[in-house]
Design a protein around this motif. Structure first.
Motif, PDB file in Angstrom:
ATOM      1  N   SER A 137      51.764  73.082  10.264  1.00  0.00           N
ATOM      2  CA  SER A 137      51.459  71.807   9.626  1.00  0.00           C
ATOM      3  C   SER A 137      51.144  70.719  10.651  1.00  0.00           C
ATOM      4  O   SER A 137      50.312  69.847  10.410  1.00  0.00           O
ATOM      5  N   ALA A 138      51.807  70.783  11.807  1.00  0.00           N
ATOM      6  CA  ALA A 138      51.667  69.731  12.829  1.00  0.00           C
ATOM      7  C   ALA A 138      50.346  69.829  13.595  1.00  0.00           C
ATOM      8  O   ALA A 138      49.926  68.864  14.221  1.00  0.00           O
ATOM      9  N   THR A 139      49.708  70.983  13.554  1.00  0.00           N
ATOM     10  CA  THR A 139      48.423  71.130  14.262  1.00  0.00           C
ATOM     11  C   THR A 139      47.300  70.681  13.344  1.00  0.00           C
ATOM     12  O   THR A 139      47.507  70.411  12.161  1.00  0.00           O
ATOM     13  N   SER A 140      46.098  70.666  13.892  1.00  0.00           N
ATOM     14  CA  SER A 140      44.923  70.334  13.074  1.00  0.00           C
ATOM     15  C   SER A 140      44.234  71.620  12.637  1.00  0.00           C
ATOM     16  O   SER A 140      43.035  71.637  12.387  1.00  0.00           O
ATOM     17  N   ALA A 141      45.020  72.704  12.538  1.00  0.00           N
ATOM     18  CA  ALA A 141      44.431  74.025  12.295  1.00  0.00           C
ATOM     19  C   ALA A 141      44.178  74.337  10.827  1.00  0.00           C
ATOM     20  O   ALA A 141      43.526  75.328  10.530  1.00  0.00           O
ATOM     21  N   LEU A 142      44.692  73.526   9.913  1.00  0.00           N
ATOM     22  CA  LEU A 142      44.509  73.820   8.484  1.00  0.00           C
ATOM     23  C   LEU A 142      43.491  72.865   7.869  1.00  0.00           C
ATOM     24  O   LEU A 142      43.521  71.663   8.147  1.00  0.00           O
ATOM     25  N   VAL A 143      42.603  73.405   7.033  1.00  0.00           N
ATOM     26  CA  VAL A 143      41.711  72.523   6.292  1.00  0.00           C
ATOM     27  C   VAL A 143      42.544  71.787   5.242  1.00  0.00           C
ATOM     28  O   VAL A 143      43.676  72.174   4.940  1.00  0.00           O
ATOM     29  N   GLU A 144      41.958  70.760   4.679  1.00  0.00           N
ATOM     30  CA  GLU A 144      42.700  69.884   3.757  1.00  0.00           C
ATOM     31  C   GLU A 144      43.270  70.626   2.552  1.00  0.00           C
ATOM     32  O   GLU A 144      44.372  70.343   2.095  1.00  0.00           O
TER      33      GLU A 144
END
Length: 195
Positions: A137-144
């Motif tokens: 969750s803390a990374t920018s690895a998931l799309v919205e």
């Protein structure tokens, strides 16, 4: 025998590691992918399969239209089985990484994920699962509108979801509990009326 349920390589069988893994049954995989197709997140998706084992979940996703799949497993034997399955099925859009799931998630993301499978051993501590979800969750690895699918024992408590996530659904199949969760949808601000 474990096999791909549907898609371009549907019906093909998979090798599984000789020990230390618990492949998701064909019946449970069919149910998982039916739900993901209902959510509309599979076609053209970037898919991450953590604790991949034989790679069955990620390979099923590739067979059903995912654009890119990365299988991650710390065990050398499991990673080799994944590579063998990828070669046997002839899937060119699947990459295998031998690494700990927790370490992989901490590395700077090179892409964003639409779907993430987390199917760790049932005896993995709840705190480890919670920390893995928090790191993801803390990374920018998931799309919205990413969907994270977590498999646990029905005897285990529900995973601790990171702040800002919502549980979309839980389904039980025998001893397997499957959770679907992800970042909560944010309300679009209403457009101001033009004067």
């Amino acid at each position: 025998m474990t096999r791909i349920v549907a898609g371009t390589v549907g019906g093909r069988s998979l090798q599984v590691p000789p020990k230390g893994t618990r492949p998701t049954s064909d019946r449970v995989r069919e149910a998982i992918f039916s739900r993901l197709e209902h959510y509309g997140v599979l076609e053209g998706a970037y898919v991450l399969d953590l604790y991949a084992g034989s790679g069955a979940l990620g390979l099923e996703a590739a067979s059903r239209g995912a654009q890119k799949v990365v299988l991650v497993d710390a065990a050398r034997v499991a990673a080799e089985v994944c590579r063998t399955n990828v070669r046997t099925l002839g899937l060119t859009n699947v990459q295998v990484v031998q690494d700990k799931a927790e370490k992989f998630v901490l590395s700077p993301p090179t892409t964003t994920w639409d779907v993430v499978f987390i199917d760790p051993p049932y005896d993995l501590a709840e705190a480890v699962v919670a920390e893995l979800l928090r790191q993801l969750s803390a990374t920018s690895a998931l799309v919205e509108d990413a969907v994270v699918v977590v498999e646990r024992s029905t005897r285990s408590p529900e995973p601790q979801w990171p702040a800002g996530w919502e549980l979309l659904a839980r389904k039980d199949y025998g001893e397997t509990a499957v959770y679907y969760a992800g970042p909560a949808a944010t309300e679009e601000p209403a457009a101001a009326d033009a004067p």
